[in-house]
Design a protein around this motif. Structure first.
Motif, PDB file in Angstrom:
ATOM      1  N   ALA A 262     -15.173 -21.242 -75.963  1.00 42.78           N
ATOM      2  CA  ALA A 262     -13.989 -21.533 -75.350  1.00 42.78           C
ATOM      3  C   ALA A 262     -12.946 -20.391 -75.799  1.00 42.78           C
ATOM      4  O   ALA A 262     -12.111 -20.180 -75.077  1.00 42.78           O
ATOM      5  CB  ALA A 262     -13.631 -22.827 -75.878  1.00 42.78           C
TER       6      ALA A 262
ATOM      7  N   TRP B 132     -12.897 -20.256 -61.459  1.00 38.90           N
ATOM      8  CA  TRP B 132     -12.631 -21.241 -62.570  1.00 38.90           C
ATOM      9  C   TRP B 132     -11.478 -22.404 -62.073  1.00 38.90           C
ATOM     10  O   TRP B 132     -10.239 -21.656 -61.579  1.00 38.90           O
ATOM     11  CB  TRP B 132     -12.253 -20.766 -63.793  1.00 38.90           C
ATOM     12  CG  TRP B 132     -13.404 -20.460 -64.650  1.00 38.90           C
ATOM     13  CD1 TRP B 132     -14.067 -19.227 -64.631  1.00 38.90           C
ATOM     14  CD2 TRP B 132     -14.076 -21.342 -65.820  1.00 38.90           C
ATOM     15  NE1 TRP B 132     -15.307 -19.533 -65.564  1.00 38.90           N
ATOM     16  CE2 TRP B 132     -14.895 -20.449 -66.160  1.00 38.90           C
ATOM     17  CE3 TRP B 132     -13.714 -22.698 -66.319  1.00 38.90           C
ATOM     18  CZ2 TRP B 132     -15.798 -20.998 -67.054  1.00 38.90           C
ATOM     19  CZ3 TRP B 132     -14.382 -22.774 -67.180  1.00 38.90           C
ATOM     20  CH2 TRP B 132     -15.572 -22.256 -67.691  1.00 38.90           C
TER      21      TRP B 132
ATOM     22  N   LEU C  23      -8.811 -23.548 -72.821  1.00 41.69           N
ATOM     23  CA  LEU C  23      -9.968 -24.257 -71.966  1.00 41.69           C
ATOM     24  C   LEU C  23      -9.790 -25.567 -72.488  1.00 41.69           C
ATOM     25  O   LEU C  23     -10.030 -26.084 -73.449  1.00 41.69           O
ATOM     26  CB  LEU C  23     -11.193 -23.605 -72.334  1.00 41.69           C
ATOM     27  CG  LEU C  23     -12.567 -24.147 -71.509  1.00 41.69           C
ATOM     28  CD1 LEU C  23     -12.074 -23.775 -70.059  1.00 41.69           C
ATOM     29  CD2 LEU C  23     -13.837 -23.627 -72.061  1.00 41.69           C
ATOM     30  N   ASP C  24      -9.729 -26.456 -71.274  1.00 37.36           N
ATOM     31  CA  ASP C  24      -9.643 -27.859 -71.477  1.00 37.36           C
ATOM     32  C   ASP C  24     -10.547 -28.508 -70.708  1.00 37.36           C
ATOM     33  O   ASP C  24     -10.429 -28.630 -69.455  1.00 37.36           O
ATOM     34  CB  ASP C  24      -8.252 -28.413 -70.989  1.00 37.36           C
ATOM     35  CG  ASP C  24      -8.001 -29.856 -71.274  1.00 37.36           C
ATOM     36  OD1 ASP C  24      -8.973 -30.338 -72.026  1.00 37.36           O
ATOM     37  OD2 ASP C  24      -7.201 -30.651 -70.592  1.00 37.36           O
ATOM     38  N   GLY C  25     -11.663 -28.698 -71.550  1.00 39.96           N
ATOM     39  CA  GLY C  25     -13.001 -29.086 -70.804  1.00 39.96           C
ATOM     40  C   GLY C  25     -13.552 -28.043 -69.868  1.00 39.96           C
ATOM     41  O   GLY C  25     -14.048 -26.835 -70.588  1.00 39.96           O
ATOM     42  N   LEU C  26     -13.589 -28.251 -68.559  1.00 39.57           N
ATOM     43  CA  LEU C  26     -13.955 -27.317 -67.786  1.00 39.57           C
ATOM     44  C   LEU C  26     -12.669 -26.649 -66.652  1.00 39.57           C
ATOM     45  O   LEU C  26     -12.916 -26.257 -65.827  1.00 39.57           O
ATOM     46  CB  LEU C  26     -14.981 -27.930 -66.527  1.00 39.57           C
ATOM     47  CG  LEU C  26     -16.353 -28.266 -67.380  1.00 39.57           C
ATOM     48  CD1 LEU C  26     -17.351 -28.515 -66.273  1.00 39.57           C
ATOM     49  CD2 LEU C  26     -16.958 -26.822 -67.927  1.00 39.57           C
ATOM     50  N   THR C  27     -11.346 -26.875 -67.289  1.00 40.75           N
ATOM     51  CA  THR C  27     -10.209 -26.475 -66.710  1.00 40.75           C
ATOM     52  C   THR C  27      -9.438 -25.662 -67.718  1.00 40.75           C
ATOM     53  O   THR C  27      -9.430 -25.829 -68.809  1.00 40.75           O
ATOM     54  CB  THR C  27      -9.477 -27.775 -66.501  1.00 40.75           C
ATOM     55  OG1 THR C  27      -9.996 -28.458 -65.362  1.00 40.75           O
ATOM     56  CG2 THR C  27      -8.049 -27.230 -65.523  1.00 40.75           C
TER      57      THR C  27
END
Length: 460
Positions: free
Chosen positions: A406, A433, A452-456
């Protein structure tokens, strides 16, 4: 006695008298045939006496026995060598069934230290004009004075005269070595009827003689300018061998020179402490490189071969176990530094242990069997350079931004692909992304990733 038997008796006597000269002639011819000169082998020994020299002489003796040679001549020019190798050579000569002659050659050469013992062990001792023999005193480990005349250190406060004059451990060991060497050379002198008194002086006082003086004092039997002269003077002499006394028939004998075999030459090369030490170091670094880069094979194979050759060569030399332990410790610490960096503490500590261990490794005062300080410093500098490179690489790696996980996205730039109502898709690191951010972003605009927040990705 009647006339006929009497006549037969006198005829028999006359016939025996006529045949007697022929019988004597046949006996002389038979004796000459028995003493017909045969083969003489010559092996040249030059340089320091070590494991390779021992192997060379043992091989020459075996070949002389196999070829049923009349004699083996050892041409010797040596400053000395290792005690263990010298004793092996002396034992091999004394156990030989073929007469062995020692010949100090060429002019200007010498048979010092170990060479004196070898000459005394041979059945015929000879020297070329302009050569010398002697100076067979064992060198003390500390390099101090001659055994038997130790220099007295100044008395310490409160030290008695008896305590002051009592020998140190080093002096006691030196005295034991000298007494042992003196007993050996006296025994060899008595075996071959040579001057035992001077032999003891050569060991205890470092006495040395020229060729002419050695002949006059009964140290050698022959002074000869070349091999042909030596063989002529050897002819008819009686010598002691392991199988008994033999009379030599060497005048006009066929001379064949015995060259060292491949294994002897290889041993002579790698038994040089500097070569053996470098082989061991190449082996260790080759294996370390292989372990740090699995699958390369080449460095590991080469390293294993060099390490085994180096260890074999060092095993032939008198080693100091403290030196071995320090070298192993030093290499271990440097390997630890390579695999688990400790900011140079383990590496440079290992380097210090390595230098001290290399200086102590070979337990001999003979300079021909000591590791050169140039070799030690060259390997130490090379090891230090490797450690500095590893340390610099580690420090640069610590300062370099994180390139995985991350954290690699924080602060990176991205290009907006699609955007609506504060979210959409961006292109970053060659990938598409999902992202969230300000509502006013438009496609093809550039944004910076905050986290990066999780996959976002959160962008601004």
């Amino acid at each position: 006695m009647t006339t006929t038997p009497r006549l037969l008796f006198f005829m028999t006597l006359a016939l025996m008298g006529a045949l007697l000269p022929f019988a004597g002639l046949m006996a002389e011819q038979t004796q000459e045939a028995e003493r017909e000169p045969g083969l003489v082998l010559v092996s040249t020994i030059k340089g320091a006496i070590g494991p390779a020299t021992s192997r060379q002489i043992e091989a020459a003796i075996a070949k002389a026995e196999e070829r049923r040679a009349e004699a083996l001549v050892l041409r010797i020019d040596t400053p000395g060598g290792l005690v263990t190798s010298t004793r092996d050579i002396v034992s091999a000569i004394l156990a030989s069934d073929v007469p062995v002659a020692g010949y100090v050659w060429p002019s200007g050469g010498h048979a010092a230290s170990a060479g004196t013992f070898i000459i005394y062990a041979t059945g015929i001792a000879a020297m070329a004009p302009g050569t010398n023999i002697g100076a067979a005193t064992p060198v003390t480990m500390g390099g101090g004075g001659m055994p038997g005349t130790p220099q007295q250190p100044p008395a310490r406060p409160g030290q008695t005269e008896g305590e002051r004059t009592s020998p140190s451990n080093e002096e006691a060991m030196s005295k034991k070595a000298t007494n042992d060497a003196a007993a050996l050379i006296k025994s060899l002198a008595e075996t071959h009827g040579r001057n035992a008194e001077w032999a003891e002086e050569a060991v205890r006082e470092g006495a040395s003689l020229s060729a002419r003086e050695a002949l006059e004092k009964g140290v050698v039997e022959i002074v000869a300018s070349d091999i042909d002269s030596l063989l002529t003077q050897m002819d008819g002499r009686e010598v002691v061998t392991a199988s008994g006394r033999k009379i030599l028939a060497t005048a006009g004998a066929e001379v064949e020179h015995v060259e060292p075999g491949f294994m002897v030459e290889l041993l002579a090369l790698i038994s040089n402490p500097n070569v053996a030490f470098l082989l061991m170091m190449i082996g260790v670094y080759g294996i370390i490189f292989e372990l740090s880069n699995p699958g390369s094979f080449g460095p590991g194979i080469l390293g294993a071969i060099c390490l085994l050759l180096g260890l074999y060569a060092l095993n032939q030399l008198p080693l100091d176990y403290a030196g071995i332990a320090l070298i192993v410790l030093g290499l271990t610490l440097m390997a630890v530094e390579a695999f688990t960096p400790s900011f140079g503490v383990a590496g440079f500590g290992g380097l210090v242990a390595f230098v001290f261990g290399a200086a102590m490794l070979v337990d001999s005062e003979n300079p021909d069997f000591q590791i050169s300080w140039w070799t030690i410093m060259a390997t130490a500098i090379a090891s230090a350079a490797v450690l500095i490179l590893l340390l610099g690489y580690m420090l640069r790696a610590m300062r370099r931004p994180v390139a995985t996980g991350a954290e690699e996205f924080a602060g990176a730039e991205a290009r907006v692909l699609e955007w609506a109502h504060g979210e959409g898709y961006v292109h970053i690191h060659g990938e598409r992304w999902h992202a969230r951010g300000p509502a006013e972003l438009a496609p093809h605009s550039t944004v910076r990733v905050e986290k990066l927040d999780g996959l976002t990705l959160i962008v601004r």
